[in-house]
Design a protein around this motif. Sequence first.
Motif, PDB file in Angstrom:
ATOM      1  N   ALA A  38       0.681  -1.041  -0.070  1.00  0.00           N
ATOM      2  CA  ALA A  38       0.010   0.044  -0.005  1.00  0.00           C
ATOM      3  C   ALA A  38       1.102   1.310   0.200  1.00  0.00           C
ATOM      4  CB  ALA A  38      -0.871   0.057   1.196  1.00  0.00           C
ATOM      5  N   GLN A  39       2.078   1.434   0.977  1.00  0.00           N
ATOM      6  CA  GLN A  39       2.669   2.672   0.868  1.00  0.00           C
ATOM      7  C   GLN A  39       3.677   2.458  -0.348  1.00  0.00           C
ATOM      8  OE1 GLN A  39       5.698   2.187   3.991  1.00  0.00           O
ATOM      9  NE2 GLN A  39       5.900   4.305   4.027  1.00  0.00           N
ATOM     10  N   ASN A  40       4.276   1.561  -0.914  1.00  0.00           N
ATOM     11  CA  ASN A  40       4.741   1.730  -2.174  1.00  0.00           C
ATOM     12  C   ASN A  40       4.021   1.850  -3.486  1.00  0.00           C
ATOM     13  OD1 ASN A  40       7.139   1.049  -0.597  1.00  0.00           O
ATOM     14  ND2 ASN A  40       7.047  -1.152  -1.324  1.00  0.00           N
ATOM     15  N   SER A  41       2.639   1.775  -3.391  1.00  0.00           N
ATOM     16  CA  SER A  41       1.714   1.976  -4.689  1.00  0.00           C
ATOM     17  C   SER A  41       0.995   3.264  -4.328  1.00  0.00           C
ATOM     18  CB  SER A  41       0.828   0.575  -4.942  1.00  0.00           C
ATOM     19  OG  SER A  41       0.265   0.369  -3.870  1.00  0.00           O
ATOM     20  N   GLY A  42       1.012   3.817  -3.083  1.00  0.00           N
ATOM     21  CA  GLY A  42       0.206   5.338  -3.163  1.00  0.00           C
ATOM     22  C   GLY A  42      -0.873   4.934  -2.585  1.00  0.00           C
ATOM     23  N   LYS A  43      -1.286   4.025  -1.958  1.00  0.00           N
ATOM     24  CA  LYS A  43      -2.553   3.499  -1.415  1.00  0.00           C
ATOM     25  C   LYS A  43      -2.776   4.013  -0.106  1.00  0.00           C
ATOM     26  CE  LYS A  43      -4.160   0.714  -4.689  1.00  0.00           C
ATOM     27  NZ  LYS A  43      -5.412   1.035  -5.480  1.00  0.00           N
ATOM     28  N   SER A  44      -3.817   4.507   0.247  1.00  0.00           N
ATOM     29  CA  SER A  44      -3.936   5.156   1.711  1.00  0.00           C
ATOM     30  C   SER A  44      -3.741   4.071   2.951  1.00  0.00           C
ATOM     31  CB  SER A  44      -5.443   5.643   1.645  1.00  0.00           C
ATOM     32  OG  SER A  44      -5.706   6.376   0.775  1.00  0.00           O
ATOM     33  N   GLY A  45      -3.901   2.752   2.883  1.00  0.00           N
ATOM     34  CA  GLY A  45      -3.867   2.055   3.931  1.00  0.00           C
ATOM     35  C   GLY A  45      -4.386   0.661   3.444  1.00  0.00           C
ATOM     36  N   VAL A  46      -4.686  -0.332   4.382  1.00  0.00           N
ATOM     37  CA  VAL A  46      -5.292  -1.833   4.300  1.00  0.00           C
ATOM     38  C   VAL A  46      -6.538  -2.052   5.277  1.00  0.00           C
ATOM     39  CG1 VAL A  46      -4.717  -3.963   4.528  1.00  0.00           C
ATOM     40  CG2 VAL A  46      -3.171  -2.522   3.440  1.00  0.00           C
ATOM     41  N   SER A  47      -7.506  -2.392   4.863  1.00  0.00           N
ATOM     42  CA  SER A  47      -8.426  -2.741   5.692  1.00  0.00           C
ATOM     43  C   SER A  47      -8.610  -4.591   5.564  1.00  0.00           C
ATOM     44  CB  SER A  47      -9.897  -2.302   5.281  1.00  0.00           C
ATOM     45  OG  SER A  47     -10.118  -1.026   5.352  1.00  0.00           O
ATOM     46  N   VAL A  48      -8.913  -4.996   6.758  1.00  0.00           N
ATOM     47  CA  VAL A  48      -8.986  -6.539   6.774  1.00  0.00           C
ATOM     48  C   VAL A  48     -10.294  -6.835   7.389  1.00  0.00           C
ATOM     49  CG1 VAL A  48      -8.074  -8.490   7.677  1.00  0.00           C
ATOM     50  CG2 VAL A  48      -6.751  -6.617   7.212  1.00  0.00           C
ATOM     51  N   ILE A  49     -11.092  -7.528   6.799  1.00  0.00           N
ATOM     52  CA  ILE A  49     -12.602  -7.936   7.219  1.00  0.00           C
ATOM     53  C   ILE A  49     -12.364  -9.609   7.103  1.00  0.00           C
ATOM     54  CG2 ILE A  49     -14.915  -7.961   6.628  1.00  0.00           C
ATOM     55  CD1 ILE A  49     -14.297  -5.910   4.668  1.00  0.00           C
ATOM     56  N   ALA A  50     -12.424  -9.772   8.542  1.00  0.00           N
ATOM     57  CA  ALA A  50     -12.002 -11.130   8.731  1.00  0.00           C
ATOM     58  C   ALA A  50     -13.159 -12.082   9.417  1.00  0.00           C
ATOM     59  CB  ALA A  50     -10.787 -11.629   9.489  1.00  0.00           C
ATOM     60  N   ASP A  51     -13.580 -13.024   9.193  1.00  0.00           N
ATOM     61  CA  ASP A  51     -14.956 -13.903   9.786  1.00  0.00           C
ATOM     62  C   ASP A  51     -14.016 -15.061  10.485  1.00  0.00           C
ATOM     63  OD1 ASP A  51     -16.779 -15.706  10.779  1.00  0.00           O
ATOM     64  OD2 ASP A  51     -18.214 -15.091   9.186  1.00  0.00           O
ATOM     65  N   LEU A  52     -13.995 -14.999  11.679  1.00  0.00           N
ATOM     66  CA  LEU A  52     -13.309 -15.850  12.626  1.00  0.00           C
ATOM     67  C   LEU A  52     -13.977 -17.234  13.090  1.00  0.00           C
ATOM     68  CD1 LEU A  52     -11.940 -12.883  14.472  1.00  0.00           C
ATOM     69  CD2 LEU A  52     -10.458 -14.497  13.903  1.00  0.00           C
ATOM     70  N   ALA A  53     -14.872 -17.599  12.455  1.00  0.00           N
ATOM     71  CA  ALA A  53     -15.638 -18.693  12.415  1.00  0.00           C
ATOM     72  C   ALA A  53     -14.900 -20.139  12.192  1.00  0.00           C
ATOM     73  CB  ALA A  53     -16.968 -18.856  11.904  1.00  0.00           C
ATOM     74  N   SER A  54     -13.980 -19.954  11.438  1.00  0.00           N
ATOM     75  CA  SER A  54     -13.022 -20.950  10.997  1.00  0.00           C
ATOM     76  C   SER A  54     -12.358 -21.523  12.118  1.00  0.00           C
ATOM     77  CB  SER A  54     -12.138 -20.683   9.828  1.00  0.00           C
ATOM     78  OG  SER A  54     -11.257 -19.604  10.471  1.00  0.00           O
ATOM     79  N   PHE A  55     -11.879 -20.824  13.154  1.00  0.00           N
ATOM     80  CA  PHE A  55     -11.586 -21.233  14.563  1.00  0.00           C
ATOM     81  C   PHE A  55     -12.202 -22.521  15.162  1.00  0.00           C
ATOM     82  CE2 PHE A  55      -8.722 -17.636  13.757  1.00  0.00           C
ATOM     83  CZ  PHE A  55      -7.723 -18.213  14.574  1.00  0.00           C
ATOM     84  N   TYR A  56     -13.593 -21.997  15.103  1.00  0.00           N
ATOM     85  CA  TYR A  56     -14.613 -23.025  15.874  1.00  0.00           C
ATOM     86  C   TYR A  56     -14.258 -24.360  15.570  1.00  0.00           C
ATOM     87  CZ  TYR A  56     -16.895 -18.691  16.805  1.00  0.00           C
ATOM     88  OH  TYR A  56     -17.406 -17.475  17.358  1.00  0.00           O
ATOM     89  N   PHE A  57     -14.071 -24.354  14.060  1.00  0.00           N
ATOM     90  CA  PHE A  57     -14.278 -25.851  13.234  1.00  0.00           C
ATOM     91  C   PHE A  57     -13.023 -26.453  13.264  1.00  0.00           C
ATOM     92  CE2 PHE A  57     -18.060 -23.371  12.136  1.00  0.00           C
ATOM     93  CZ  PHE A  57     -18.678 -24.089  12.690  1.00  0.00           C
ATOM     94  N   HIS A  58     -11.898 -25.708  13.204  1.00  0.00           N
ATOM     95  CA  HIS A  58     -10.264 -25.875  12.692  1.00  0.00           C
ATOM     96  C   HIS A  58      -9.343 -25.940  13.969  1.00  0.00           C
ATOM     97  CE1 HIS A  58     -11.648 -26.655   8.705  1.00  0.00           C
ATOM     98  NE2 HIS A  58     -12.345 -25.520   8.805  1.00  0.00           N
TER      99      HIS A  58
END
Length: 197
Positions: free
Chosen positions: A119-139
């Motif tokens: 993001a920094q090298n390409s002139g992007k403003s930043g990073v957003s992460v949208i993570a569903d954590l339900a995988s932990f219940y099953f794995h």
Amino acid sequence: MQQTMGTIDAIVEEIRLAEYGVHYLVIYPDMITLRRIYSYYVKMQLEDNNEIVLILPYYETTEMVRNVLSGEDKYNQGSTINVRKYEKEGSLMIIDSVKAYFRSDTDLMSFIGSLLKQAQNSGKSGVSVIADLASFYFHNGIDKLIEYEMSLPTKYDDNMKLKGYCLYHQEDFDRRLTKQQKQKLLEHHGKNLMIVS
């Protein structure tokens, strides 16, 4: 710990106004609601805020997320984007949460670090992460989920230009976690957003 309960529109506004460094817990009641939230947010972050967005779904396949974002899903309500274009240019990444958390050679936070550099090298403003954590219940189990969440800061360093949203389905949150586990998660996040109908 801040907590906001509200309609979809109120929660979307909270997310829209979030600044870099946030680590929010978002509890959603159903998939239709989740789709409305992430489709709006992703469109806004890519088109208006020039960010890189990483989505880690669990209850939907990566292809379903692509369909929702591209408008092939009837619940999108106008927040469509050119998914292939953004994926090709590296602004949008959609990775199954099981793969991201448990089946990758690269630690997820290291991968996010590389996205922040990109993001920094390409002139992007930043990073957003949208993570569903339900995988932990099953794995990996609920204890590993709590351990993972506690390993993350309540607020990311402002210099990181990172926004993190940890998604929990309401039924999972209510039924799979003990009262103490829920309290621990709620206290650890910078803000808790709960969508009510």
